[in-house]
Design a protein around this motif. Sequence first.
Motif, PDB file in Angstrom:
ATOM      1  N   GLN A 183      -4.630   2.711  12.308  1.00 17.97           N
ATOM      2  CA  GLN A 183      -6.056   2.756  12.004  1.00 17.97           C
ATOM      3  C   GLN A 183      -6.439   1.791  10.876  1.00 17.97           C
ATOM      4  OE1 GLN A 183      -7.197   6.776  11.229  1.00 17.97           O
ATOM      5  NE2 GLN A 183      -6.576   7.536  13.248  1.00 17.97           N
ATOM      6  N   ILE A 184      -5.948   0.586  10.991  1.00 15.69           N
ATOM      7  CA  ILE A 184      -6.299  -0.471  10.044  1.00 15.69           C
ATOM      8  C   ILE A 184      -6.648  -1.723  10.848  1.00 15.69           C
ATOM      9  CG2 ILE A 184      -4.921   0.393   8.122  1.00 15.69           C
ATOM     10  CD1 ILE A 184      -2.704  -1.496   8.919  1.00 15.69           C
ATOM     11  N   SER A 185      -7.183  -2.719  10.171  1.00 16.04           N
ATOM     12  CA  SER A 185      -7.539  -3.968  10.831  1.00 16.04           C
ATOM     13  C   SER A 185      -6.294  -4.831  11.045  1.00 16.04           C
ATOM     14  CB  SER A 185      -8.579  -4.725  10.007  1.00 16.04           C
ATOM     15  OG  SER A 185      -8.050  -5.045   8.725  1.00 16.04           O
ATOM     16  N   LEU A 186      -6.455  -5.868  11.861  1.00 13.09           N
ATOM     17  CA  LEU A 186      -5.314  -6.755  12.158  1.00 13.09           C
ATOM     18  C   LEU A 186      -4.850  -7.539  10.929  1.00 13.09           C
ATOM     19  CD1 LEU A 186      -3.391  -7.853  14.285  1.00 13.09           C
ATOM     20  CD2 LEU A 186      -5.119  -9.557  14.893  1.00 13.09           C
ATOM     21  N   PRO A 187      -5.744  -8.082  10.076  1.00  9.36           N
ATOM     22  CA  PRO A 187      -5.251  -8.750   8.853  1.00  9.36           C
ATOM     23  C   PRO A 187      -4.496  -7.809   7.923  1.00  9.36           C
ATOM     24  CG  PRO A 187      -7.492  -9.453   9.320  1.00  9.36           C
ATOM     25  CD  PRO A 187      -7.196  -8.324  10.252  1.00  9.36           C
ATOM     26  N   ASP A 188      -4.996  -6.567   7.777  1.00  3.66           N
ATOM     27  CA  ASP A 188      -4.265  -5.606   6.942  1.00  3.66           C
ATOM     28  C   ASP A 188      -2.924  -5.241   7.559  1.00  3.66           C
ATOM     29  OD1 ASP A 188      -6.329  -5.621   5.144  1.00  3.66           O
ATOM     30  OD2 ASP A 188      -7.295  -3.805   5.933  1.00  3.66           O
ATOM     31  N   PHE A 189      -2.855  -5.188   8.873  1.00  4.78           N
ATOM     32  CA  PHE A 189      -1.584  -4.911   9.538  1.00  4.78           C
ATOM     33  C   PHE A 189      -0.577  -6.031   9.276  1.00  4.78           C
ATOM     34  CE2 PHE A 189       1.096  -5.401  13.346  1.00  4.78           C
ATOM     35  CZ  PHE A 189       1.784  -4.198  13.300  1.00  4.78           C
ATOM     36  N   ARG A 190      -1.037  -7.288   9.293  1.00  5.26           N
ATOM     37  CA  ARG A 190      -0.146  -8.412   8.978  1.00  5.26           C
ATOM     38  C   ARG A 190       0.359  -8.315   7.535  1.00  5.26           C
ATOM     39  NH1 ARG A 190      -4.124 -12.121  11.488  1.00  5.26           N
ATOM     40  NH2 ARG A 190      -3.481 -12.553  13.635  1.00  5.26           N
ATOM     41  N   ARG A 191      -0.537  -8.017   6.608  1.00  8.51           N
ATOM     42  CA  ARG A 191      -0.130  -7.890   5.201  1.00  8.51           C
ATOM     43  C   ARG A 191       0.883  -6.779   5.020  1.00  8.51           C
ATOM     44  NH1 ARG A 191      -5.160  -7.203   1.417  1.00  8.51           N
ATOM     45  NH2 ARG A 191      -3.472  -7.232  -0.127  1.00  8.51           N
ATOM     46  N   LEU A 192       0.661  -5.655   5.667  1.00  7.49           N
ATOM     47  CA  LEU A 192       1.574  -4.524   5.528  1.00  7.49           C
ATOM     48  C   LEU A 192       2.950  -4.855   6.092  1.00  7.49           C
ATOM     49  CD1 LEU A 192       1.877  -1.591   4.623  1.00  7.49           C
ATOM     50  CD2 LEU A 192       1.089  -0.884   6.892  1.00  7.49           C
ATOM     51  N   CYS A 193       2.989  -5.545   7.229  1.00  6.28           N
ATOM     52  CA  CYS A 193       4.283  -5.916   7.819  1.00  6.28           C
ATOM     53  C   CYS A 193       5.023  -6.920   6.934  1.00  6.28           C
ATOM     54  CB  CYS A 193       4.071  -6.491   9.213  1.00  6.28           C
ATOM     55  SG  CYS A 193       3.558  -5.281  10.444  1.00  6.28           S
ATOM     56  N   ILE A 194       4.285  -7.845   6.299  1.00  6.12           N
ATOM     57  CA  ILE A 194       4.941  -8.809   5.406  1.00  6.12           C
ATOM     58  C   ILE A 194       5.493  -8.107   4.170  1.00  6.12           C
ATOM     59  CG2 ILE A 194       4.499 -10.784   3.898  1.00  6.12           C
ATOM     60  CD1 ILE A 194       2.545 -11.800   6.010  1.00  6.12           C
ATOM     61  N   TYR A 195       4.722  -7.195   3.613  1.00  3.26           N
ATOM     62  CA  TYR A 195       5.195  -6.468   2.436  1.00  3.26           C
ATOM     63  C   TYR A 195       6.438  -5.635   2.746  1.00  3.26           C
ATOM     64  CZ  TYR A 195       0.758  -7.588   0.110  1.00  3.26           C
ATOM     65  OH  TYR A 195      -0.302  -8.245  -0.461  1.00  3.26           O
ATOM     66  N   LYS A 196       6.444  -4.968   3.877  1.00  2.00           N
ATOM     67  CA  LYS A 196       7.541  -4.053   4.204  1.00  2.00           C
ATOM     68  C   LYS A 196       8.717  -4.740   4.895  1.00  2.00           C
ATOM     69  CE  LYS A 196       7.240  -0.109   3.839  1.00  2.00           C
ATOM     70  NZ  LYS A 196       7.626   0.806   2.734  1.00  2.00           N
ATOM     71  N   GLY A 197       8.552  -6.003   5.259  1.00  2.50           N
ATOM     72  CA  GLY A 197       9.655  -6.715   5.896  1.00  2.50           C
ATOM     73  C   GLY A 197       9.870  -6.343   7.345  1.00  2.50           C
ATOM     74  N   ILE A 198       8.808  -6.049   8.074  1.00  2.00           N
ATOM     75  CA  ILE A 198       8.884  -5.670   9.486  1.00  2.00           C
ATOM     76  C   ILE A 198       8.372  -6.841  10.319  1.00  2.00           C
ATOM     77  CG2 ILE A 198       7.975  -4.105  11.237  1.00  2.00           C
ATOM     78  CD1 ILE A 198       7.919  -1.958   9.094  1.00  2.00           C
ATOM     79  N   TYR A 199       9.171  -7.260  11.282  1.00  2.00           N
ATOM     80  CA  TYR A 199       8.870  -8.440  12.066  1.00  2.00           C
ATOM     81  C   TYR A 199       8.862  -8.086  13.554  1.00  2.00           C
ATOM     82  CZ  TYR A 199      10.089 -10.612   7.657  1.00  2.00           C
ATOM     83  OH  TYR A 199      10.138 -10.945   6.335  1.00  2.00           O
ATOM     84  N   LYS A 229     -12.798  -1.820  -7.155  1.00  2.00           N
ATOM     85  CA  LYS A 229     -11.812  -2.434  -6.268  1.00  2.00           C
ATOM     86  C   LYS A 229     -10.438  -1.837  -6.523  1.00  2.00           C
ATOM     87  CE  LYS A 229     -10.166  -6.927  -4.672  1.00  2.00           C
ATOM     88  NZ  LYS A 229     -10.243  -8.392  -4.858  1.00  2.00           N
ATOM     89  N   PRO A 230      -9.766  -1.298  -5.502  1.00  2.00           N
ATOM     90  CA  PRO A 230      -8.443  -0.677  -5.709  1.00  2.00           C
ATOM     91  C   PRO A 230      -7.377  -1.744  -5.962  1.00  2.00           C
ATOM     92  CG  PRO A 230      -9.011  -0.647  -3.387  1.00  2.00           C
ATOM     93  CD  PRO A 230     -10.222  -1.158  -4.099  1.00  2.00           C
ATOM     94  N   ARG A 231      -6.454  -1.432  -6.834  1.00  2.00           N
ATOM     95  CA  ARG A 231      -5.359  -2.338  -7.165  1.00  2.00           C
ATOM     96  C   ARG A 231      -4.115  -1.925  -6.388  1.00  2.00           C
ATOM     97  NH1 ARG A 231      -4.602  -3.355 -13.438  1.00  2.00           N
ATOM     98  NH2 ARG A 231      -3.184  -4.858 -12.469  1.00  2.00           N
ATOM     99  N   ILE A 232      -3.505  -2.893  -5.722  1.00  2.00           N
ATOM    100  CA  ILE A 232      -2.321  -2.641  -4.897  1.00  2.00           C
ATOM    101  C   ILE A 232      -1.079  -3.010  -5.704  1.00  2.00           C
ATOM    102  CG2 ILE A 232      -1.127  -3.269  -2.768  1.00  2.00           C
ATOM    103  CD1 ILE A 232      -3.807  -3.864  -1.522  1.00  2.00           C
ATOM    104  N   SER A 233      -0.170  -2.064  -5.839  1.00  2.00           N
ATOM    105  CA  SER A 233       1.091  -2.281  -6.541  1.00  2.00           C
ATOM    106  C   SER A 233       2.230  -2.336  -5.524  1.00  2.00           C
ATOM    107  CB  SER A 233       1.338  -1.157  -7.548  1.00  2.00           C
ATOM    108  OG  SER A 233       2.591  -1.324  -8.175  1.00  2.00           O
ATOM    109  N   LEU A 234       3.078  -3.352  -5.695  1.00  2.00           N
ATOM    110  CA  LEU A 234       4.207  -3.550  -4.777  1.00  2.00           C
ATOM    111  C   LEU A 234       5.539  -3.186  -5.411  1.00  2.00           C
ATOM    112  CD1 LEU A 234       3.183  -7.047  -3.333  1.00  2.00           C
ATOM    113  CD2 LEU A 234       2.606  -4.789  -2.454  1.00  2.00           C
ATOM    114  N   ASP A 235       5.516  -2.470  -6.529  1.00  2.00           N
ATOM    115  CA  ASP A 235       6.771  -2.152  -7.212  1.00  2.00           C
ATOM    116  C   ASP A 235       7.666  -1.259  -6.357  1.00  2.00           C
ATOM    117  OD1 ASP A 235       5.618  -3.602  -9.181  1.00  2.00           O
ATOM    118  OD2 ASP A 235       5.194  -1.902 -10.512  1.00  2.00           O
ATOM    119  N   HIS A 236       7.080  -0.265  -5.722  1.00  2.00           N
ATOM    120  CA  HIS A 236       7.903   0.652  -4.927  1.00  2.00           C
ATOM    121  C   HIS A 236       8.489  -0.040  -3.701  1.00  2.00           C
ATOM    122  CE1 HIS A 236       3.998   0.713  -2.881  1.00  2.00           C
ATOM    123  NE2 HIS A 236       4.620   1.198  -1.808  1.00  2.00           N
ATOM    124  N   ILE A 237       7.792  -1.062  -3.186  1.00  2.00           N
ATOM    125  CA  ILE A 237       8.326  -1.793  -2.030  1.00  2.00           C
ATOM    126  C   ILE A 237       9.531  -2.637  -2.448  1.00  2.00           C
ATOM    127  CG2 ILE A 237       7.774  -3.543  -0.308  1.00  2.00           C
ATOM    128  CD1 ILE A 237       4.957  -2.552  -0.251  1.00  2.00           C
TER     129      ILE A 237
END
Length: 681
Positions: A27-43, A111-119
């Motif tokens: 339930q997210i947009s396609l650009p957000d889906f791309r960002r999430l896959c890049i952050y999590k390392g899913i290809y 504007k929400p701040r996104i932290s990538l420390d846990h990733i």
Amino acid sequence: MPHIKKKGTTGQAKNFITRTQAVRKLQISLPDFRRLCIYKGIYPREPRNKKKASKTATASTTFYYTKDIQYLLHDPILNKFRDHKALAKKIARSLGRGEVGDAARLEKTGKPRISLDHIIKERYPTFVDALRDLDDACSLLFLFANLPSTSTVPPKTIALCQRLCLEFQHYLIITHSLRKSFISIKGIYYQATIHGQDILWLVPHKFVLRVTGDVDFRIMGTFVDFYTTLLGFVNFRLYASIGLVYPPRFDVNSDEKGGELDAITLEGKGVGSPQRVENQTNSGNGHEPVEGPHAENTAIQKHADEIARLATQDANTELDDQLMQDEAPTDTIDEFEVQGEGADVLGQPRQGDVEAGSLFAPFSFYLSRETPRQPLEFILRAFGCKRISWDEVLGDGAFTHDEFDPSITHQVVDRPPVIQDEIATNGDQEDSEIGSKPARGGRMPGRTYIQPQWIWDCVNQGKLLRPDLYAPGATLPPHLSPWVKPTKSAYDPTVPLAEQENSEEEEEARPDEEEEEEDGGLQDGKDDQAQGGSIENAESMDDHGMDVAGSDSEDQSEDEDFGGFASEDAREDDKDETDATDDRSEHQLELEAEAAGLSYTTGSISNGGLAKAQRTKTAEAGKRAAKRRKEETEELERRKMMMSKKKRKLYEKMAYSNKEKDDEAKRLKTKRRKLDQAQIR
């Protein structure tokens, strides 16, 4: 009744999911889906059978593992994406009502701040895992650090990349972890060894880059966000491991003046306070130095104890010296030698931190204005040089800006040498005085002038090379990649051509050389004949162009035939000398015939039979080589007949690739041979 299996619930249809289905599930947009896959390392994944993996009739092109998408459902970043979507709706509603102030306030504060420390902690459980994935991170961050600021690349991102890269370079300088470097068309490659892991990255050249519109900087910006967080974690861990404070102090004024590495000031144990460290080392027992009225007595007592200790050790001096010689460590590195022709080639031990940190330590360098200052400064500092100078136009942070400083030992130049007459003045007496500075572009006595490649070649070979081979205007040796090792049949520019050619290649190259020599000899003979004919014609003509019956040449020949009125003893001595010269010439011809494998006869040698016999022997050797190759080809064809069709095709592919490599090596060797012959002539 048996259970009826429903279609699409097992097998590949269950293991894979299409991109459209994944976006709907999250339930997210396609650009957000791309960002999430890049952050999590899913290809994306490629199923064995797309028809079975797809649940619809349309041909899907992008598939993901179902388990990976299920794993993304529980990530906290999803909530941030949804909050950002809700904020966008609020801003659009405020703008629709005409409440511009409320919209600006929401955009600034809500504007929400996104932290990538846990990733970072999830993807890299150990520090070694993070170092193994640092190659792409350094390459991309160094690229963005050299990009110009545009609407797609904000200046804040560029400044962050520059600061992280400078911090990483300072760690490599302090620990002397840099190992190799190579200059290519793409940029400059660097390799460093950190905690046993080799890290290789690329830094682009310092040119004015033009950002084009065919590059999607949104996806690259997502990678930059992730890699900046990763390099920040790595820098913190590396600085903490050597006792430095992170983040280091960053001088904005020095950075604006072009200081770069000098803009960062390190703080920590022993950094910037060598006197304090020396004092701690000298008084490491916790006692202060002895001062006061008993200082003299204490010194005398120490001297007496030292004499007594030396007296007791005289008997065991020889034995101790022998033990020290046996157990003395050597600075040389052991090298593995190849035992046989087909034996395994083991990797050689590499240079240590101590050797790398002292390569350029005793020297002082001056970088001319035309040389690349940033890579040279980084490499020289990483290999122990403390005194690096350059012109004021190159930026701040130099040891000195005076080009004529007498303490400078080496000057790096990248332009042809200037003739001293061109830079000389109009003959003023002041320039000829002792101790006067030469004009700009002149030579300082006692200073070594080199080209920048000398530094890279010294670093890659781990030793100081001859500077005269890299003098200004000299033809430089080939600059080869330190990571590409020459194979057995490949061409190696650093090895002489005679050591790389086998007997067959020499026999094939010899006829070509002989043909060239014959062509050159014939041409020289024609020139000499034409020149001789013209001289004879000129001598046989008088001043008015008419033939003269009795020319002076005949009289001159008669005079030469007359031996004079010398005594008989002198004539005998001349005859003996002539006989000795003939004997030496005959002995030389015998040696040449013996080297050619022929029997010596005076008639054959005098008539040019030796050269003819050598050509005959070369032709026979060529025939033998052709016959041997024909037999090998026939034997190979017989063996291929016994192979299966699959193995025969595989062998033909291997033979084709090997033949291309051999042809390329042969072409390079032929080119090298022609260049060597041209230099000899």
